[in-house]
Design a protein around this motif. Structure first.
Motif, PDB file in Angstrom:
ATOM      1  N   THR A   1       9.854 -22.820  16.821  1.00  0.00           N
ATOM      2  CA  THR A   1      11.089 -22.469  16.129  1.00  0.00           C
ATOM      3  C   THR A   1      12.081 -23.612  16.264  1.00  0.00           C
ATOM      4  N   PRO A   2      12.593 -24.129  15.150  1.00  0.00           N
ATOM      5  CA  PRO A   2      13.529 -25.249  15.233  1.00  0.00           C
ATOM      6  C   PRO A   2      14.828 -24.832  15.908  1.00  0.00           C
ATOM      7  N   THR A   3      15.425 -25.743  16.656  1.00  0.00           N
ATOM      8  CA  THR A   3      16.698 -25.472  17.314  1.00  0.00           C
ATOM      9  C   THR A   3      17.791 -25.384  16.260  1.00  0.00           C
ATOM     10  N   PRO A   4      18.579 -24.312  16.246  1.00  0.00           N
ATOM     11  CA  PRO A   4      19.643 -24.173  15.247  1.00  0.00           C
ATOM     12  C   PRO A   4      20.623 -25.339  15.303  1.00  0.00           C
TER      13      PRO A   4
ATOM     14  N   ASN B   1      25.725 -17.597  15.870  1.00  0.00           N
ATOM     15  CA  ASN B   1      24.532 -17.143  15.157  1.00  0.00           C
ATOM     16  C   ASN B   1      24.273 -15.674  15.495  1.00  0.00           C
ATOM     17  N   ASP B   2      23.259 -15.102  14.873  1.00  0.00           N
ATOM     18  CA  ASP B   2      22.950 -13.683  15.084  1.00  0.00           C
ATOM     19  C   ASP B   2      22.559 -13.396  16.530  1.00  0.00           C
ATOM     20  N   MET B   3      21.894 -14.364  17.173  1.00  0.00           N
ATOM     21  CA  MET B   3      21.472 -14.163  18.557  1.00  0.00           C
ATOM     22  C   MET B   3      22.685 -13.966  19.469  1.00  0.00           C
TER      23      MET B   3
ATOM     24  N   ALA C   1      27.244  -8.081  21.834  1.00  0.00           N
ATOM     25  CA  ALA C   1      27.203  -6.624  21.666  1.00  0.00           C
ATOM     26  C   ALA C   1      26.490  -5.983  22.857  1.00  0.00           C
ATOM     27  N   ALA C   2      25.440  -6.655  23.346  1.00  0.00           N
ATOM     28  CA  ALA C   2      24.705  -6.151  24.508  1.00  0.00           C
ATOM     29  C   ALA C   2      25.572  -6.199  25.760  1.00  0.00           C
ATOM     30  N   ASP C   3      26.390  -7.245  25.890  1.00  0.00           N
ATOM     31  CA  ASP C   3      27.306  -7.347  27.029  1.00  0.00           C
ATOM     32  C   ASP C   3      28.287  -6.175  27.038  1.00  0.00           C
ATOM     33  N   LYS C   4      28.802  -5.853  25.857  1.00  0.00           N
ATOM     34  CA  LYS C   4      29.749  -4.741  25.743  1.00  0.00           C
ATOM     35  C   LYS C   4      29.073  -3.425  26.107  1.00  0.00           C
TER      36      LYS C   4
ATOM     37  N   HIS D   1      23.264 -11.705  29.688  1.00  0.00           N
ATOM     38  CA  HIS D   1      24.209 -12.373  28.802  1.00  0.00           C
ATOM     39  C   HIS D   1      23.564 -12.880  27.528  1.00  0.00           C
ATOM     40  N   GLY D   2      22.282 -13.183  27.583  1.00  0.00           N
ATOM     41  CA  GLY D   2      21.645 -13.737  26.400  1.00  0.00           C
ATOM     42  C   GLY D   2      20.858 -12.725  25.621  1.00  0.00           C
TER      43      GLY D   2
END
Length: 247
Positions: free
Chosen positions: A38-41, A123-125, A131-134, A224-225
Motif C-alpha cells: 500500500t503506497p504511503t499517503p 485521512n479516513d484512518m 472517533a475510537a479515542d472518543k 490511538h491509531g
C-alpha cells in the motif's frame, strides 16, 4: 557466413527481447493472491506500517493531542481505579505527559506555531482513530474498579505501541524538522518504550490477580491509531519491540 552470424545474432536479440517483455508482463501482472504494498499517503512518512505526518507542525499537533488524551485518561484512572499499581502508573503518566506537553508547547512557541487541541484528520484512518479515542474515553468513564483497570491498562499497551511507531516514522522520515524537534523525537523514542513496558507489567499483575493467562485488547477498545495491537511482551526495558505492528 556473415549472413549466418547475422541471423544468429538477430535470433538472439529477438529471444532476449521476448524474455524481457515476458518478465515485464509478469512483474506488471503479479500472480493472483499476491498482496501489493500500500503506497504511503501524501504528506505522511511510514515506519513498519505506522504512519505520521511529514509536516513538523502537523506532527506536533498530534503529539499534543496524544499528551492531552493520556493526561485525561490517567486523571480518570486516579478516580476510577482502586488498584495501587494502576494508580501509581496513572500518576507517572500524568507527570510525564504534562512535562512532555509543556516542552512541546514551549517549542511550538519558539517556532511561532499555534497548535490545535484537536487536529484535523488528514485521512479516513485518522478520522476513525479519533472517533475510537472518543469511544474509549466514554467507555472508561462508565467503568470502575477491576473492569476499568483491565480496559485502561490493555489500551495503554496498544496506545504506546502506536505512539512508538509514529515517533519512529517521524524520526526517520521527517527530514525538515528543526534541530530542537529532532532532539525531542530522540527523547521520546527512549522514553515511550519504558512507559509501554510499565503498562505491560502492570497489566500482567492484573492478569495474575484475576488468574487470566496472557494479555490483550479488551472487547470494543481501541488504541490511538485504531489498530488492534496484542499486548506482546517487552524484549527488555526500553526495547523497541513495542513498535512492531501486530494483527
Amino acid at each position: 557466413m556473415k549472413r549466418t552470424l547475422h541471423g544468429v545474432t538477430l535470433a538472439a536479440v529477438l529471444f532476449t527481447g521476448g524474455v524481457s517483455m515476458a518478465q515485464s508482463a509478469t512483474s506488471a501482472n503479479p500472480p493472483a493472491g499476491t498482496k501489493m504494498a500500500t503506497p504511503t499517503p501524501k504528506g505522511m512518512v511510514e515506519f513498519k506500517g505506522f504512519m505520521a505526518p511529514s509536516d513538523p507542525k502537523a506532527f506536533m499537533e498530534r503529539l499534543h493531542y496524544i499528551n492531552q488524551s493520556e493526561i485525561k485518561q490517567a486523571e480518570l484512572a486516579q478516580k476510577a481505579s482502586e488498584n495501587p499499581d494502576v494508580k501509581s502508573y496513572a500518576k507517572m503518566m500524568i507527570d510525564s505527559h504534562t512535562a512532555a506537553d509543556k516542552q512541546l508547547m514551549d517549542m511550538a512557541k519558539t517556532q511561532k506555531m499555534t497548535l490545535s487541541d484537536m487536529p484535523k484528520p488528514s485521512n479516513d484512518m485518522e478520522k476513525k482513530a479519533m472517533a475510537a479515542d472518543k469511544a474509549l474515553m466514554e467507555k472508561l468513564q462508565s467503568l470502575k474498579g477491576a473492569p476499568f483497570d483491565s480496559c485502561y491498562m490493555a489500551n495503554q499497551v496498544g496506545a504506546h505501541d502506536e505512539a512508538i511507531g509514529k515517533v519512529m516514522a517521524a524520526k526517520q522520515g521527517m527530514t525538515s524538522a528543526p534541530a530542537e524537534m529532532t532532539t525531542m523525537l530522540t527523547q521520546l523514542s527512549q522514553e515511550l518504550p519504558k512507559h509501554r513496558d510499565m503498562a505491560y507489567q502492570t497489566l500482567g499483575k492484573l492478569d495474575d490477580a484475576m488468574g487470566v493467562g496472557g494479555a490483550g485488547m479488551q472487547d470494543g477498545t481501541m488504541d490511538h491509531g485504531s489498530m488492534n495491537h496484542g499486548a506482546t511482551p517487552p524484549s527488555g526495558s526500553g526495547s523497541m519491540g513495542g513498535a512492531t505492528k501486530t494483527k
